[in-house]
Design an enzyme around this catalytic site. Structure first.
Site, PDB file in Angstrom:
ATOM      1  N   SER A 132       0.849  -1.193   0.000  1.00  0.00           N
ATOM      2  CA  SER A 132       0.000   0.000   0.000  1.00  0.00           C
ATOM      3  C   SER A 132       0.883   1.240   0.000  1.00  0.00           C
ATOM      4  O   SER A 132       1.675   1.452   0.925  1.00  0.00           O
ATOM      5  CB  SER A 132      -0.884   0.026   1.246  1.00  0.00           C
ATOM      6  OG  SER A 132      -1.391   1.333   1.415  1.00  0.00           O
ATOM      7  N   HIS A 155      -0.825  -1.835  -4.067  1.00  0.00           N
ATOM      8  CA  HIS A 155      -2.171  -1.562  -3.550  1.00  0.00           C
ATOM      9  C   HIS A 155      -2.399  -0.050  -3.564  1.00  0.00           C
ATOM     10  O   HIS A 155      -1.654   0.706  -2.926  1.00  0.00           O
ATOM     11  CB  HIS A 155      -2.261  -2.120  -2.123  1.00  0.00           C
ATOM     12  CG  HIS A 155      -3.581  -1.984  -1.465  1.00  0.00           C
ATOM     13  ND1 HIS A 155      -4.598  -2.913  -1.603  1.00  0.00           N
ATOM     14  CD2 HIS A 155      -4.065  -1.039  -0.635  1.00  0.00           C
ATOM     15  CE1 HIS A 155      -5.641  -2.544  -0.886  1.00  0.00           C
ATOM     16  NE2 HIS A 155      -5.348  -1.400  -0.283  1.00  0.00           N
ATOM     17  N   MET A 193      -9.391   7.300  -2.042  1.00  0.00           N
ATOM     18  CA  MET A 193     -10.332   7.808  -1.031  1.00  0.00           C
ATOM     19  C   MET A 193     -11.047   9.037  -1.577  1.00  0.00           C
ATOM     20  O   MET A 193     -10.428   9.870  -2.246  1.00  0.00           O
ATOM     21  CB  MET A 193      -9.582   8.206   0.237  1.00  0.00           C
ATOM     22  CG  MET A 193      -8.798   7.072   0.865  1.00  0.00           C
ATOM     23  SD  MET A 193      -8.085   7.632   2.406  1.00  0.00           S
ATOM     24  CE  MET A 193      -7.047   6.233   2.814  1.00  0.00           C
ATOM     25  N   HIS A 231      -8.060  -0.197  -4.468  1.00  0.00           N
ATOM     26  CA  HIS A 231      -9.010  -0.296  -3.356  1.00  0.00           C
ATOM     27  C   HIS A 231      -9.845   0.987  -3.331  1.00  0.00           C
ATOM     28  O   HIS A 231      -9.361   2.037  -2.909  1.00  0.00           O
ATOM     29  CB  HIS A 231      -8.192  -0.468  -2.053  1.00  0.00           C
ATOM     30  CG  HIS A 231      -9.002  -0.562  -0.809  1.00  0.00           C
ATOM     31  ND1 HIS A 231      -8.442  -0.503   0.443  1.00  0.00           N
ATOM     32  CD2 HIS A 231     -10.332  -0.727  -0.611  1.00  0.00           C
ATOM     33  CE1 HIS A 231      -9.392  -0.622   1.355  1.00  0.00           C
ATOM     34  NE2 HIS A 231     -10.546  -0.748   0.742  1.00  0.00           N
ATOM     35  N   ASP A 290      -6.204  -6.065   5.058  1.00  0.00           N
ATOM     36  CA  ASP A 290      -5.663  -4.712   4.931  1.00  0.00           C
ATOM     37  C   ASP A 290      -5.719  -3.971   6.257  1.00  0.00           C
ATOM     38  O   ASP A 290      -6.807  -3.724   6.790  1.00  0.00           O
ATOM     39  CB  ASP A 290      -6.504  -3.978   3.862  1.00  0.00           C
ATOM     40  CG  ASP A 290      -5.955  -2.618   3.490  1.00  0.00           C
ATOM     41  OD1 ASP A 290      -4.927  -2.212   4.055  1.00  0.00           O
ATOM     42  OD2 ASP A 290      -6.575  -1.957   2.633  1.00  0.00           O
ATOM     43  N   ASP A 295      -4.780   2.975  -2.697  1.00  0.00           N
ATOM     44  CA  ASP A 295      -5.904   3.369  -1.852  1.00  0.00           C
ATOM     45  C   ASP A 295      -6.534   4.650  -2.377  1.00  0.00           C
ATOM     46  O   ASP A 295      -5.990   5.742  -2.221  1.00  0.00           O
ATOM     47  CB  ASP A 295      -5.415   3.580  -0.416  1.00  0.00           C
ATOM     48  CG  ASP A 295      -5.136   2.262   0.281  1.00  0.00           C
ATOM     49  OD1 ASP A 295      -6.058   1.431   0.343  1.00  0.00           O
ATOM     50  OD2 ASP A 295      -3.995   2.053   0.736  1.00  0.00           O
ATOM     51  N   MET A 302     -12.180   3.186  -1.759  1.00  0.00           N
ATOM     52  CA  MET A 302     -12.866   3.575  -0.519  1.00  0.00           C
ATOM     53  C   MET A 302     -13.713   4.800  -0.844  1.00  0.00           C
ATOM     54  O   MET A 302     -13.359   5.944  -0.521  1.00  0.00           O
ATOM     55  CB  MET A 302     -11.830   3.878   0.571  1.00  0.00           C
ATOM     56  CG  MET A 302     -11.209   2.610   1.120  1.00  0.00           C
ATOM     57  SD  MET A 302      -9.891   2.948   2.276  1.00  0.00           S
ATOM     58  CE  MET A 302      -8.537   3.095   1.156  1.00  0.00           C
ATOM     59  N   MET A 357     -11.008  -5.722   5.996  1.00  0.00           N
ATOM     60  CA  MET A 357     -10.324  -4.596   6.642  1.00  0.00           C
ATOM     61  C   MET A 357     -10.016  -4.984   8.093  1.00  0.00           C
ATOM     62  O   MET A 357     -10.917  -5.367   8.834  1.00  0.00           O
ATOM     63  CB  MET A 357     -11.200  -3.340   6.632  1.00  0.00           C
ATOM     64  CG  MET A 357     -11.436  -2.705   5.271  1.00  0.00           C
ATOM     65  SD  MET A 357      -9.931  -2.272   4.368  1.00  0.00           S
ATOM     66  CE  MET A 357      -9.144  -1.111   5.491  1.00  0.00           C
TER      67      MET A 357
HETATM   68  C1  DX5 Z   1      -6.373   1.990   5.152  1.00  0.00           C
HETATM   69  C2  DX5 Z   1      -5.860   1.533   3.817  1.00  0.00           C
HETATM   70  C3  DX5 Z   1      -4.674   0.657   3.905  1.00  0.00           C
HETATM   71  C4  DX5 Z   1      -3.483   1.256   4.590  1.00  0.00           C
HETATM   72  C5  DX5 Z   1      -2.678   0.159   5.197  1.00  0.00           C
HETATM   73  O1  DX5 Z   1      -7.604   2.563   5.009  1.00  0.00           O
HETATM   74  O2  DX5 Z   1      -6.865   0.829   3.110  1.00  0.00           O
HETATM   75  O3  DX5 Z   1      -4.341   0.078   2.651  1.00  0.00           O
HETATM   76  O4  DX5 Z   1      -2.667   2.012   3.749  1.00  0.00           O
HETATM   77  O5  DX5 Z   1      -1.621   0.721   5.871  1.00  0.00           O
HETATM   78  P1  DX5 Z   1      -0.908   0.026   7.097  1.00  0.00           P
HETATM   79  O6  DX5 Z   1      -0.241  -1.223   6.562  1.00  0.00           O
HETATM   80  O7  DX5 Z   1       0.012   1.052   7.579  1.00  0.00           O
HETATM   81  O8  DX5 Z   1      -1.978  -0.340   8.097  1.00  0.00           O
HETATM   82 ZN    ZN Z   2      -6.322  -0.394   1.310  1.00  0.00          ZN
END
Ligand code: DX5
Ligand code: ZN
Length: 217
Positions: free
Chosen positions: A8, A33, A37, A66, A175, A35, A68, A137
């Site tokens: 990520s 990965h 948002m 991913h 995750d 993310d 979100m 999650m």
């Molecule tokens: C959180 C994200 C993750 C995050 C994981 O909402 O979906 O992918 O970046 O980071 P770590 O490994 O630091 O928990």
């Molecule tokens: Zn994620």
């Protein structure tokens, strides 16, 4: 089945993502990965399909996107076009989940469905035959660097059991808060993909951090 590592980049140097992708690939991870948002499903906004598309030529690894976001429907074709190999939507989003998963499949992209910690994991059972991957999650969506929620282990086992019962060859990705201590636990519970963020990006030596996770599984 080995534990695959999806890095990520949320906690990477986002101002220098191209080089961060190269560095991550050299460290030996299996996927990237991404993310995404929307500032509504989560507080913050990260990046969108334009940035993902610009990054695509910098990596030969699969892009594990991913989403979100509350409204993934119109974004799915955009992230497919940007070069995503997996697109994951959330069970808590405000869309027709079946239609979205089908749309992802029709675009020749692997379809993922994610469950946040507060959602009963059984809620996603009806959708499993349409999923290539389930993303459990193990922290609240929205930020890296949080602590792993041990309840995720039970949830992984429940999904793996149901997938086996249905005869599905399902990837289970986890995750949030994955490090050298928690990776073996999720693997033992039945997951086969670990999303790893801050553990990699805060390591002095990323390659060693990747290897330490692999050794544990
Ligand atoms: C959180 C994200 C993750 C995050 C994981 O909402 O979906 O992918 O970046 O980071 P770590 O490994 O630091 O928990
Ligand atoms: Zn994620």
């Amino acid at each position: 089945m080995d534990l695959l590592i999806s890095a990520s980049v949320l906690n990477a140097d986002l101002a220098d993502l191209k080089n961060e992708l190269l560095r991550t690939q050299e460290a030996g991870v299996d996927m990237i990965h991404l993310d995404v948002m929307d500032g509504s499903f989560t507080k913050s906004i990260t990046f969108g399909d334009y940035v993902v598309g610009k990054l695509r030529p910098s990596s030969s690894l699969p892009f594990d996107t991913h989403l979100m976001v509350f409204n993934p429907t119109h974004l799915i074709p955009l992230f497919a076009k940007a070069g995503s190999d997996i697109i994951t939507i959330h069970a808590e989003s405000r869309c027709d989940i079946k239609e979205c998963l089908k749309m992802i499949n029709h675009l020749n992209v692997k379809a993922g469905l994610s469950v946040s910690p507060e959602t009963d994991v059984e809620k996603i059972f009806p959708y499993l035959p349409l999923c290539d991957m389930v993303l459990i999650m193990s922290v609240q969506p929205g930020a890296g660097g949080q602590r792993f929620m041990p309840d995720a282990l039970k949830r992984i086992k429940t999904v793996r059991k149901e997938a086996d019962r249905l005869g599905l060859d399902l990837d289970i990705e986890v995750d949030g808060g994955i490090n050298v201590e928690t990776a073996p636990l999720i693997f033992e519970a039945g997951a086969n993909i670990a999303v790893v963020g801050s553990y990699l990006f805060t390591a002095d030596n990323m390659k060693e951090a990747v290897e330490s996770i692999r050794r544990g599984s």
